[in-house]
Design a protein around this motif. Structure first.
Motif, PDB file in Angstrom:
ATOM      1  N   LEU A 177       0.808  -1.221   0.000  1.00  0.00           N
ATOM      2  CA  LEU A 177       0.000   0.000   0.000  1.00  0.00           C
ATOM      3  C   LEU A 177       0.840   1.269   0.000  1.00  0.00           C
ATOM      4  CD1 LEU A 177      -2.856  -1.052   2.414  1.00  0.00           C
ATOM      5  CD2 LEU A 177      -3.020  -0.654  -0.038  1.00  0.00           C
ATOM      6  N   GLY A 178       2.005   1.244   0.635  1.00  0.00           N
ATOM      7  CA  GLY A 178       2.846   2.438   0.691  1.00  0.00           C
ATOM      8  C   GLY A 178       3.205   2.964  -0.684  1.00  0.00           C
ATOM      9  N   GLU A 179       3.661   2.088  -1.552  1.00  0.00           N
ATOM     10  CA  GLU A 179       4.027   2.522  -2.905  1.00  0.00           C
ATOM     11  C   GLU A 179       2.795   2.889  -3.724  1.00  0.00           C
ATOM     12  OE1 GLU A 179       6.750   1.241  -6.697  1.00  0.00           O
ATOM     13  OE2 GLU A 179       6.929   0.130  -4.841  1.00  0.00           O
ATOM     14  N   LEU A 180       1.724   2.128  -3.595  1.00  0.00           N
ATOM     15  CA  LEU A 180       0.502   2.454  -4.329  1.00  0.00           C
ATOM     16  C   LEU A 180      -0.024   3.823  -3.918  1.00  0.00           C
ATOM     17  CD1 LEU A 180      -1.314  -1.002  -4.196  1.00  0.00           C
ATOM     18  CD2 LEU A 180      -0.360   0.095  -6.230  1.00  0.00           C
ATOM     19  N   CYS A 181       0.067   4.139  -2.628  1.00  0.00           N
ATOM     20  CA  CYS A 181      -0.402   5.441  -2.134  1.00  0.00           C
ATOM     21  C   CYS A 181       0.377   6.596  -2.755  1.00  0.00           C
ATOM     22  CB  CYS A 181      -0.253   5.517  -0.621  1.00  0.00           C
ATOM     23  SG  CYS A 181      -1.342   4.433   0.302  1.00  0.00           S
ATOM     24  N   GLN A 182       1.650   6.386  -2.999  1.00  0.00           N
ATOM     25  CA  GLN A 182       2.489   7.447  -3.534  1.00  0.00           C
ATOM     26  C   GLN A 182       2.318   7.634  -5.034  1.00  0.00           C
ATOM     27  OE1 GLN A 182       6.558   7.058  -2.210  1.00  0.00           O
ATOM     28  NE2 GLN A 182       5.874   6.263  -0.252  1.00  0.00           N
ATOM     29  N   LEU A 183       1.798   6.635  -5.721  1.00  0.00           N
ATOM     30  CA  LEU A 183       1.726   6.699  -7.175  1.00  0.00           C
ATOM     31  C   LEU A 183       0.322   6.852  -7.730  1.00  0.00           C
ATOM     32  CD1 LEU A 183       4.310   3.900  -8.019  1.00  0.00           C
ATOM     33  CD2 LEU A 183       4.648   6.370  -8.148  1.00  0.00           C
ATOM     34  N   SER A 184      -0.697   6.553  -6.942  1.00  0.00           N
ATOM     35  CA  SER A 184      -2.049   6.542  -7.494  1.00  0.00           C
ATOM     36  C   SER A 184      -3.054   7.105  -6.496  1.00  0.00           C
ATOM     37  CB  SER A 184      -2.434   5.099  -7.851  1.00  0.00           C
ATOM     38  OG  SER A 184      -3.728   5.060  -8.391  1.00  0.00           O
ATOM     39  N   GLY A 185      -4.095   7.736  -7.010  1.00  0.00           N
ATOM     40  CA  GLY A 185      -5.154   8.279  -6.167  1.00  0.00           C
ATOM     41  C   GLY A 185      -6.259   7.289  -5.875  1.00  0.00           C
ATOM     42  N   THR A 186      -6.471   6.324  -6.752  1.00  0.00           N
ATOM     43  CA  THR A 186      -7.464   5.281  -6.530  1.00  0.00           C
ATOM     44  C   THR A 186      -6.941   3.970  -7.102  1.00  0.00           C
ATOM     45  OG1 THR A 186      -8.606   5.728  -8.614  1.00  0.00           O
ATOM     46  CG2 THR A 186      -9.457   6.840  -6.655  1.00  0.00           C
ATOM     47  N   MET A 187      -7.497   2.879  -6.613  1.00  0.00           N
ATOM     48  CA  MET A 187      -7.138   1.574  -7.156  1.00  0.00           C
ATOM     49  C   MET A 187      -8.362   0.679  -7.157  1.00  0.00           C
ATOM     50  SD  MET A 187      -4.713   0.144  -4.130  1.00  0.00           S
ATOM     51  CE  MET A 187      -5.272   0.072  -2.445  1.00  0.00           C
ATOM     52  N   LEU A 188      -8.420  -0.206  -8.135  1.00  0.00           N
ATOM     53  CA  LEU A 188      -9.469  -1.217  -8.201  1.00  0.00           C
ATOM     54  C   LEU A 188      -8.974  -2.431  -7.449  1.00  0.00           C
ATOM     55  CD1 LEU A 188     -10.569  -1.005 -11.932  1.00  0.00           C
ATOM     56  CD2 LEU A 188     -11.784  -0.132  -9.945  1.00  0.00           C
ATOM     57  N   VAL A 189      -9.757  -2.913  -6.499  1.00  0.00           N
ATOM     58  CA  VAL A 189      -9.332  -4.017  -5.645  1.00  0.00           C
ATOM     59  C   VAL A 189     -10.352  -5.141  -5.704  1.00  0.00           C
ATOM     60  CG1 VAL A 189      -8.781  -4.703  -3.283  1.00  0.00           C
ATOM     61  CG2 VAL A 189      -8.140  -2.442  -4.103  1.00  0.00           C
ATOM     62  N   CYS A 190      -9.849  -6.346  -5.935  1.00  0.00           N
ATOM     63  CA  CYS A 190     -10.669  -7.559  -5.888  1.00  0.00           C
ATOM     64  C   CYS A 190     -10.200  -8.368  -4.686  1.00  0.00           C
ATOM     65  CB  CYS A 190     -10.491  -8.395  -7.152  1.00  0.00           C
ATOM     66  SG  CYS A 190     -11.055  -7.607  -8.652  1.00  0.00           S
ATOM     67  N   PRO A 191     -10.998  -8.421  -3.613  1.00  0.00           N
ATOM     68  CA  PRO A 191     -10.591  -9.213  -2.457  1.00  0.00           C
ATOM     69  C   PRO A 191     -10.904 -10.690  -2.661  1.00  0.00           C
ATOM     70  CG  PRO A 191     -12.648  -8.105  -1.999  1.00  0.00           C
ATOM     71  CD  PRO A 191     -12.227  -7.675  -3.377  1.00  0.00           C
ATOM     72  N   GLN A 192     -10.106 -11.534  -2.066  1.00  0.00           N
ATOM     73  CA  GLN A 192     -10.385 -12.961  -2.038  1.00  0.00           C
ATOM     74  C   GLN A 192     -10.384 -13.356  -0.568  1.00  0.00           C
ATOM     75  OE1 GLN A 192      -7.749 -15.658  -4.137  1.00  0.00           O
ATOM     76  NE2 GLN A 192      -9.521 -16.814  -4.830  1.00  0.00           N
ATOM     77  N   ALA A 193     -11.543 -13.204   0.052  1.00  0.00           N
ATOM     78  CA  ALA A 193     -11.674 -13.342   1.508  1.00  0.00           C
ATOM     79  C   ALA A 193     -11.284 -14.723   2.015  1.00  0.00           C
ATOM     80  CB  ALA A 193     -13.105 -13.009   1.925  1.00  0.00           C
ATOM     81  N   ASN A 194     -11.546 -15.764   1.254  1.00  0.00           N
ATOM     82  CA  ASN A 194     -11.271 -17.109   1.759  1.00  0.00           C
ATOM     83  C   ASN A 194      -9.778 -17.401   1.908  1.00  0.00           C
ATOM     84  OD1 ASN A 194     -11.015 -17.088  -1.031  1.00  0.00           O
ATOM     85  ND2 ASN A 194     -11.683 -19.192  -1.276  1.00  0.00           N
ATOM     86  N   VAL A 195      -8.908 -16.590   1.315  1.00  0.00           N
ATOM     87  CA  VAL A 195      -7.464 -16.763   1.507  1.00  0.00           C
ATOM     88  C   VAL A 195      -6.818 -15.529   2.128  1.00  0.00           C
ATOM     89  CG1 VAL A 195      -7.156 -18.490  -0.301  1.00  0.00           C
ATOM     90  CG2 VAL A 195      -6.943 -16.083  -0.873  1.00  0.00           C
ATOM     91  N   GLY A 196      -7.608 -14.504   2.413  1.00  0.00           N
ATOM     92  CA  GLY A 196      -7.089 -13.316   3.082  1.00  0.00           C
ATOM     93  C   GLY A 196      -6.201 -12.421   2.248  1.00  0.00           C
ATOM     94  N   ARG A 197      -6.334 -12.506   0.929  1.00  0.00           N
ATOM     95  CA  ARG A 197      -5.527 -11.660   0.042  1.00  0.00           C
ATOM     96  C   ARG A 197      -6.431 -10.847  -0.859  1.00  0.00           C
ATOM     97  NH1 ARG A 197      -1.633 -16.406  -1.242  1.00  0.00           N
ATOM     98  NH2 ARG A 197      -3.354 -16.952  -2.584  1.00  0.00           N
ATOM     99  N   TRP A 198      -5.812  -9.866  -1.496  1.00  0.00           N
ATOM    100  CA  TRP A 198      -6.505  -9.059  -2.496  1.00  0.00           C
ATOM    101  C   TRP A 198      -5.537  -8.750  -3.617  1.00  0.00           C
ATOM    102  CZ3 TRP A 198      -3.677  -4.671  -2.788  1.00  0.00           C
ATOM    103  CH2 TRP A 198      -3.030  -4.239  -1.646  1.00  0.00           C
ATOM    104  N   VAL A 199      -6.103  -8.456  -4.787  1.00  0.00           N
ATOM    105  CA  VAL A 199      -5.298  -8.026  -5.928  1.00  0.00           C
ATOM    106  C   VAL A 199      -5.814  -6.647  -6.331  1.00  0.00           C
ATOM    107  CG1 VAL A 199      -6.759  -9.177  -7.644  1.00  0.00           C
ATOM    108  CG2 VAL A 199      -4.394  -8.666  -8.213  1.00  0.00           C
ATOM    109  N   ALA A 200      -4.886  -5.757  -6.660  1.00  0.00           N
ATOM    110  CA  ALA A 200      -5.254  -4.385  -7.009  1.00  0.00           C
ATOM    111  C   ALA A 200      -4.622  -3.983  -8.334  1.00  0.00           C
ATOM    112  CB  ALA A 200      -4.797  -3.415  -5.919  1.00  0.00           C
ATOM    113  N   LEU A 201      -5.352  -3.170  -9.071  1.00  0.00           N
ATOM    114  CA  LEU A 201      -4.843  -2.532 -10.283  1.00  0.00           C
ATOM    115  C   LEU A 201      -4.994  -1.033 -10.111  1.00  0.00           C
ATOM    116  CD1 LEU A 201      -6.341  -4.651 -13.197  1.00  0.00           C
ATOM    117  CD2 LEU A 201      -4.011  -4.697 -12.329  1.00  0.00           C
ATOM    118  N   ALA A 202      -3.977  -0.307 -10.534  1.00  0.00           N
ATOM    119  CA  ALA A 202      -4.013   1.155 -10.451  1.00  0.00           C
ATOM    120  C   ALA A 202      -3.156   1.723 -11.570  1.00  0.00           C
ATOM    121  CB  ALA A 202      -3.486   1.629  -9.099  1.00  0.00           C
ATOM    122  N   VAL A 203      -3.427   2.962 -11.899  1.00  0.00           N
ATOM    123  CA  VAL A 203      -2.608   3.703 -12.857  1.00  0.00           C
ATOM    124  C   VAL A 203      -1.999   4.854 -12.076  1.00  0.00           C
ATOM    125  CG1 VAL A 203      -2.632   5.105 -14.958  1.00  0.00           C
ATOM    126  CG2 VAL A 203      -4.066   3.059 -14.799  1.00  0.00           C
ATOM    127  N   GLY A 204      -0.690   5.030 -12.207  1.00  0.00           N
ATOM    128  CA  GLY A 204      -0.043   6.064 -11.433  1.00  0.00           C
ATOM    129  C   GLY A 204       1.156   6.669 -12.130  1.00  0.00           C
TER     130      GLY A 204
END
Length: 77
Positions: A30-57
């Protein structure tokens, strides 16, 4: 995004800036994503406790625009 949605579910829009406002460093990635992008699309996968995000920055106007992809385990709110 269609392939990610089929595998991970519908994305949500997350504003990464609140993760910088907690007084300490934002957890990776999140630290690097915060510095490069204002928003991100996030798909959570709750059953494994992870998420994948796409952003443009872009770090600075003279630098290239980047398509960013990240996978994280940090809880998102």
């Amino acid at each position: 995004m269609t392939t990610l949605t089929m595998r991970w579910g519908d994305p949500g829009v997350i504003d990464p800036w609140p993760y910088l406002e907690n007084g300490g460093p934002a957890p990776a990635p999140l630290g690097e994503l915060c510095q490069l992008s204002g928003t991100m699309l996030v798909c959570p996968q709750a059953n494994v406790g992870r998420w994948v995000a796409l952003a443009v920055g872009q770090a600075d106007p003279e630098l290239p625009i980047l398509l960013l992809a990240a996978v994280g385990e940090t809880p998102l709110h």
